[in-house]
Design a protein around this motif. Structure first.
Motif, PDB file in Angstrom:
ATOM      1  N   ARG A 112       0.855  -1.194   0.000  1.00 31.25           N
ATOM      2  CA  ARG A 112       0.000   0.000   0.000  1.00 31.25           C
ATOM      3  C   ARG A 112       0.885   1.236   0.000  1.00 31.25           C
ATOM      4  NH1 ARG A 112      -0.280   2.459   5.014  1.00 31.25           N
ATOM      5  NH2 ARG A 112       0.472   1.238   6.793  1.00 31.25           N
ATOM      6  N   LEU A 113       0.249   2.371  -0.213  1.00 31.73           N
ATOM      7  CA  LEU A 113       0.921   3.657  -0.164  1.00 31.73           C
ATOM      8  C   LEU A 113       0.845   4.225   1.246  1.00 31.73           C
ATOM      9  CD1 LEU A 113      -0.407   5.300  -3.451  1.00 31.73           C
ATOM     10  CD2 LEU A 113       1.784   4.162  -3.099  1.00 31.73           C
ATOM     11  N   ALA A 114       1.837   5.028   1.619  1.00 30.70           N
ATOM     12  CA  ALA A 114       1.849   5.640   2.946  1.00 30.70           C
ATOM     13  C   ALA A 114       0.693   6.629   3.060  1.00 30.70           C
ATOM     14  CB  ALA A 114       3.175   6.364   3.192  1.00 30.70           C
ATOM     15  N   GLY A 115      -0.080   6.484   4.113  1.00 32.11           N
ATOM     16  CA  GLY A 115      -1.134   7.455   4.387  1.00 32.11           C
ATOM     17  C   GLY A 115      -2.481   7.129   3.798  1.00 32.11           C
ATOM     18  N   ARG A 116      -2.565   6.146   2.905  1.00 29.71           N
ATOM     19  CA  ARG A 116      -3.864   5.825   2.321  1.00 29.71           C
ATOM     20  C   ARG A 116      -3.845   4.417   1.757  1.00 29.71           C
ATOM     21  NH1 ARG A 116      -4.202   5.847  -3.255  1.00 29.71           N
ATOM     22  NH2 ARG A 116      -2.557   6.919  -4.418  1.00 29.71           N
ATOM     23  N   ALA A 117      -5.051   3.880   1.601  1.00 29.32           N
ATOM     24  CA  ALA A 117      -5.207   2.571   0.967  1.00 29.32           C
ATOM     25  C   ALA A 117      -5.180   2.738  -0.545  1.00 29.32           C
ATOM     26  CB  ALA A 117      -6.516   1.936   1.417  1.00 29.32           C
TER      27      ALA A 117
ATOM     28  N   LEU B  25      18.573  -3.365  -3.882  1.00 33.31           N
ATOM     29  CA  LEU B  25      17.334  -3.461  -4.646  1.00 33.31           C
ATOM     30  C   LEU B  25      16.339  -2.439  -4.110  1.00 33.31           C
ATOM     31  CD1 LEU B  25      16.800  -7.324  -5.008  1.00 33.31           C
ATOM     32  CD2 LEU B  25      18.079  -5.760  -6.486  1.00 33.31           C
ATOM     33  N   HIS B  26      15.658  -1.747  -5.032  1.00 31.46           N
ATOM     34  CA  HIS B  26      14.699  -0.720  -4.643  1.00 31.46           C
ATOM     35  C   HIS B  26      13.400  -0.922  -5.408  1.00 31.46           C
ATOM     36  CE1 HIS B  26      17.867   1.480  -2.572  1.00 31.46           C
ATOM     37  NE2 HIS B  26      18.607   1.353  -3.661  1.00 31.46           N
ATOM     38  N   GLY B  27      12.295  -0.692  -4.723  1.00 28.48           N
ATOM     39  CA  GLY B  27      10.984  -0.682  -5.360  1.00 28.48           C
ATOM     40  C   GLY B  27      10.478   0.740  -5.457  1.00 28.48           C
TER      41      GLY B  27
ATOM     42  N   TYR C  49       7.004   7.339  -5.267  1.00 32.95           N
ATOM     43  CA  TYR C  49       6.989   6.668  -3.977  1.00 32.95           C
ATOM     44  C   TYR C  49       8.070   5.589  -3.996  1.00 32.95           C
ATOM     45  CZ  TYR C  49       2.265   8.685  -3.577  1.00 32.95           C
ATOM     46  OH  TYR C  49       1.199   9.540  -3.530  1.00 32.95           O
ATOM     47  N   LEU C  50       8.780   5.445  -2.874  1.00 37.22           N
ATOM     48  CA  LEU C  50       9.798   4.405  -2.744  1.00 37.22           C
ATOM     49  C   LEU C  50       9.356   3.392  -1.705  1.00 37.22           C
ATOM     50  CD1 LEU C  50      13.263   6.231  -2.835  1.00 37.22           C
ATOM     51  CD2 LEU C  50      12.285   4.695  -4.545  1.00 37.22           C
TER      52      LEU C  50
ATOM     53  N   VAL D  31       5.072  -0.858   2.563  1.00 32.64           N
ATOM     54  CA  VAL D  31       4.614   0.520   2.400  1.00 32.64           C
ATOM     55  C   VAL D  31       5.515   1.256   1.419  1.00 32.64           C
ATOM     56  CG1 VAL D  31       4.201   2.721   3.559  1.00 32.64           C
ATOM     57  CG2 VAL D  31       3.590   0.579   4.681  1.00 32.64           C
ATOM     58  N   PHE D  32       4.886   1.941   0.461  1.00 30.93           N
ATOM     59  CA  PHE D  32       5.573   2.849  -0.454  1.00 30.93           C
ATOM     60  C   PHE D  32       5.386   4.270   0.095  1.00 30.93           C
ATOM     61  CE2 PHE D  32       4.911  -0.875  -2.941  1.00 30.93           C
ATOM     62  CZ  PHE D  32       5.898  -0.905  -3.911  1.00 30.93           C
ATOM     63  N   ASP D  33       6.484   4.917   0.442  1.00 30.54           N
ATOM     64  CA  ASP D  33       6.410   6.235   1.068  1.00 30.54           C
ATOM     65  C   ASP D  33       6.781   7.319   0.073  1.00 30.54           C
ATOM     66  OD1 ASP D  33       5.968   8.115   2.948  1.00 30.54           O
ATOM     67  OD2 ASP D  33       7.524   7.448   4.348  1.00 30.54           O
TER      68      ASP D  33
END
Length: 834
Positions: free
Chosen positions: A757-762, A799-801, A812-813, A823-825
């Motif tokens: 998911r993304l940071a702060g929201r679904a 490795l990075h997403g 977002y990373l 989490v992608f922030d």
């Protein structure tokens, strides 16, 4: 498999945990305790060793009590260091204040001079409250570098006499004139101690081996001075040594006595000199800090956390300097200002916080009160060699190359000579005056050239305008434009960011006349973006960001006369149509978009768009004309040296993802692999894909990239197709390729695996959920490759997403697990906050 996968809400009962991707959880952070970093301690010692002799020397040169120099050094470290806005700037008695203070002492006496210092501090506090300090940022960097170099030359020349066993004069020219006589009568003992000090300073940081790495933790300045002191003591050399005065005769501040106007002028002079020198010093410290990425990124561990040094708060720095001058004046000290010599030594010695500045002040107090017998063993020649080495380092070859590249050599040279010959304030004022004159000269200078080129169209007449187009250049512009024959095809290239009304009217009148006579005129900006095309009644008006709008040009308003300039967006100056800031697409500072901007013509019918083949040809032409000259040198270097990219960037083939734009990269930076859905097929003969596998193997084993990034994006068509794909359909090439994404679909449907998911929201919907999950799954696929696994084990690869939301233009990373979710922030600006 179901085409609709419900979005799963995070489980509130999960135990929250956060750690780096695929690494063991981090233990709980212990309570923070105040602790001074070892780097701050060593830096404080180095600065203290420089501040002590300089403070005494400046006090002696001004005619003030020698204790006044120590008082100012201690107060500058403790008060200005604690309250100031530049954490790594070291304050104290400055060489630039020597002439001013000496004149005040001679005219009003010492006690009144202390009162003037107090009043100057109060004036600085008032200026800081008015928040006027930020005007120091308008000073040219060449002035700041020249000031540092001038101070370095002044200090080095003066200390050279002590190194040779003599006594320096008050002025640089006097020191230079006395140098031949000093060389003829040099003191062998003083020279030997100086040479020993310089040798230790140079060799100590270069000690090899594991033992050397342990010994290098001791500051070279401390080793050099200690070695010279022990050698002089054991050899029984008779040399001038440090002589600290008694505190019994120290005089404090008194009430000011003298003519009111004279006292007011004196207070204003001290306020101006202290403020300007401190603020310029803070700007210079920012430039020194910028050369240490560890401080900007906060990668230095301290007290269980990370410390980060941001840009100086100049208004707070002015308040801190004012408070220090008030305290110093009350206690009978010299005026206090930021000192470039000590500040640069502080940064170069590895300081990481304001603790080093304050600790150096504590050392000064301790030395003045308790360490007199020890300090009086130090040879002055050793301290002079130390200070001379710092002065020489302030004349930076890197700064000289930088100002040369930016054509600021004259400003740099005038500032340096002014500081050396006249003083810091005078030299800075001279440098600022020259910088203003150079800027005005460049603003008024406009080069206009004319040539006939044979490019994709034969016999095109080019008029190239370099610089700002003002009324001063109108006569030359008019003469050059009339060199274009009647009925000819003409291109006017405006290589500048400003055009005044007179130049605009002149260019527009000529264009209307030339087109009425059967000719064509194409006015382009620096990036090749078309400004005016009087070819037909449906002229296309391209805004600066047109290259990122698929070249979909707007139709002009009804009634626009043939040959008029296309209207520019709000904020544009003249017909250039450039409203962005430098570096923005289509602005004068953006050469990166030249290749795609092109100079387009409409096809002749209302609303028609030029054929793509013509767009391609014109885009290439604009690249060859505008961008190629700017990047040719870099590309030639890459052609000679080969590619050495830092990372492999694996992303989707979607046309909305411009990798160089979202990563701010250029030629040679990224090894890019693009495919439908940013998929990484598992290795193996059955399920693998040789194309992707070959790229991964080549990047890791041959190019030796240091990181691999898998980048997904919002609205991915491949993920949409994967969600809607029904089993048993025709085995098309797209379906065969998308089978590599089935593990991502299974991962999203699983209840036993971390939720992406993304940071702060679904996630907004199932497509976005699958896009995020797919990035995490492809990272696991990467680890199955032998070359990747080996590099990860050796610590040579990361490795990075990454997820790019197209609609938000937000990256977002993948930052780790939070509450059991991947989490992608947000990616925020790094190193900008204190």
């Amino acid at each position: 498999m179901s085409a609709c996968v419900p979005t799963r809400a995070p489980d509130p009962t999960r135990t929250k945990r956060m750690h780096q991707p695929h690494s063991p959880p981090t233990p709980p952070t212990p309570p923070r305790r105040f602790r001074i970093a070892g780097a701050d301690v060593s830096a404080a010692i180095a600065v203290f060793l420089i501040a002590l002799p300089l403070s005494l020397g400046i006090a002696l040169a001004t005619g003030a009590p020698l204790q006044a120099g120590l008082v100012a050094a201690a107060v500058g470290g403790l008060v200005a260091g604690r309250l100031g806005g530049s954490p790594l700037q070291v304050s104290g008695p400055a060489a630039g204040l020597t002439v001013v203070t000496a004149e005040l002492i001679q005219r009003y006496g010492w006690r009144t001079t202390c009162a003037i210092t107090v009043l100057a501090g109060l004036a600085q506090l008032g200026l800081g409250c008015l928040r006027v300090a930020r005007t120091a940022l308008a000073v040219s960097p060449a002035v700041v570098h020249g000031m540092l170099a001038g101070i370095g030359v002044t200090i080095a020349v003066a200390q050279l006499h002590i190194v040779l066993g003599g006594t320096p004069e008050s002025a640089v020219l006097d020191n230079l004139r006395a140098l031949p006589a000093q060389l003829a009568g040099l003191d062998p003992d003083a020279v030997s101690m100086s040479v020993l000090t310089l040798t230790l300073l140079l060799l100590w940081p270069r000690l090899p081996g594991r033992a050397g790495s342990m010994l290098r933790k001791v500051p070279a300045a401390l080793v050099a001075v200690t070695g010279a002191t022990l050698t002089a003591a054991l050899a029984g050399l008779s040399l001038p040594k440090v002589d600290l005065p008694s505190w019994r005769s120290h005089a404090l501040a008194g009430l000011p006595e003298g003519p009111v106007l004279g006292l007011v002028a004196a207070v204003l002079t001290v306020t101006l000199v202290c403020s300007v020198q401190s603020l310029l010093g803070a700007v210079a410290v920012d430039k020194l800090v910028a050369s240490r990425p560890d401080l900007l990124a906060g990668r230095i561990e301290r007290s269980g956390g990370a410390t980060r040094v941001g840009r100086s708060d100049l208004n707070r720095e002015l308040l801190g300097q004012g408070a220090a001058n008030v305290v110093s004046g009350v206690l009978g000290g010299l005026p206090v200002a930021g000192v470039a010599v000590r500040s640069s030594a502080n940064v170069q010695a590895g300081a990481v916080s304001r603790n080093s500045t304050m600790l150096h002040g504590v050392f000064v107090v301790v030395a003045a009160l308790l360490m007199v017998p020890i300090l009086e063993l130090i040879p002055l020649a050793s301290l002079a060699a130390l200070v001379m080495a710092v002065g020489i380092q302030m004349v930076s070859l890197h700064h000289i190359r930088t100002v040369t590249r930016h054509r600021e050599v004259l400003v740099y040279a005038v500032t340096t000579l002014g500081v050396v010959l006249f003083g810091v304030l005078e030299g800075v004022l001279l440098g600022v005056a020259v910088a203003v004159a150079v800027a005005l000269h460049r603003l008024a200078r406009t080069r206009i050239t004319y040539e006939v080129r044979d490019d994709e169209r034969e016999g095109v007449h080019y008029v190239h305008v370099r610089g700002q187009l003002t009324f001063l250049a109108v006569p030359r512009l008019s003469r050059t434009l009339h060199l274009v024959p009647q009925g000819a095809d003409a291109v006017v290239e405006l290589d500048g960011s400003f055009m005044d009304h007179a130049a605009y009217e002149s260019l527009q009148d000529w264009q209307n006349t030339h087109t009425a006579q059967g000719g064509t005129v194409e006015v382009t900006g620096r990036t090749g973006t078309r400004i005016a095309e009087p070819t037909n009644d449906s002229d296309c008006r391209c805004r600066p960001w047109t290259p990122w709008r698929n070249h979909q040009c707007e139709v002009p308003e009804f009634g626009q006369a043939r040959g008029e300039f296309a209207s520019a967006p709000a904020g544009a100056s003249g017909p250039t149509g450039s409203s962005g800031s430098p570096g923005s697409p289509g602005s004068a500072g953006s050469a990166g978009s030249a290749g795609s901007a092109g100079s387009m013509r409409s096809s002749g019918s209302t609303g028609a768009v030029e054929p793509s083949g013509h767009q391609l040809a014109r885009g290439i032409s604009a690249f060859q004309r505008n961008t190629a000259p700017l990047v040719r040198g870099e590309l030639a270097r890459l052609a000679r040296e080969g590619q050495r990219p830092a990372q492999l960037f694996l992303t989707c083939a979607d046309s909305r993802l411009v990798t160089s734009m979202i990563t701010s990269s250029g030629p040679g930076d990224l090894f890019v692999v693009r495919n439908v859905g940013n998929l990484v097929p598992l290795p193996g003969a059955e399920s693998g894909d040789d194309s992707v596998a070959a790229a991964i193997e080549y990047a890791v084993d041959v190019l030796q990239v240091r990181s691999i990034t898998v980048c997904g994006h919002s609205g991915c068509g491949a993920m949409q197709a994967l969600l809607s794909m029904e089993p048993g359909g025709a085995r098309t090439p797209l379906r065969r390729w998308l089978r590599h994404g089935l593990p991502s679909l299974e991962r999203m449907a699983s209840t036993d695996r971390p939720w992406a998911r993304l940071a702060g929201r679904a996630p907004a919907d199932a497509v976005e959920q699958l896009c995020l999950t797919n990035v995490v799954q492809q990272l696991e696929h990467l680890r199955a490759y032998e070359s990747v696994a080996r590099a990860l084990r050796e610590g040579a690869l990361e490795l990075h997403g990454m997820y790019f939301h197209v609609g938000e233009a937000q990256a977002y990373l993948l930052s780790g697990e939070v509450g059991g979710d991947e989490v992608f922030d947000h990616v925020r600006a790094a190193g900008l906050s204190a």
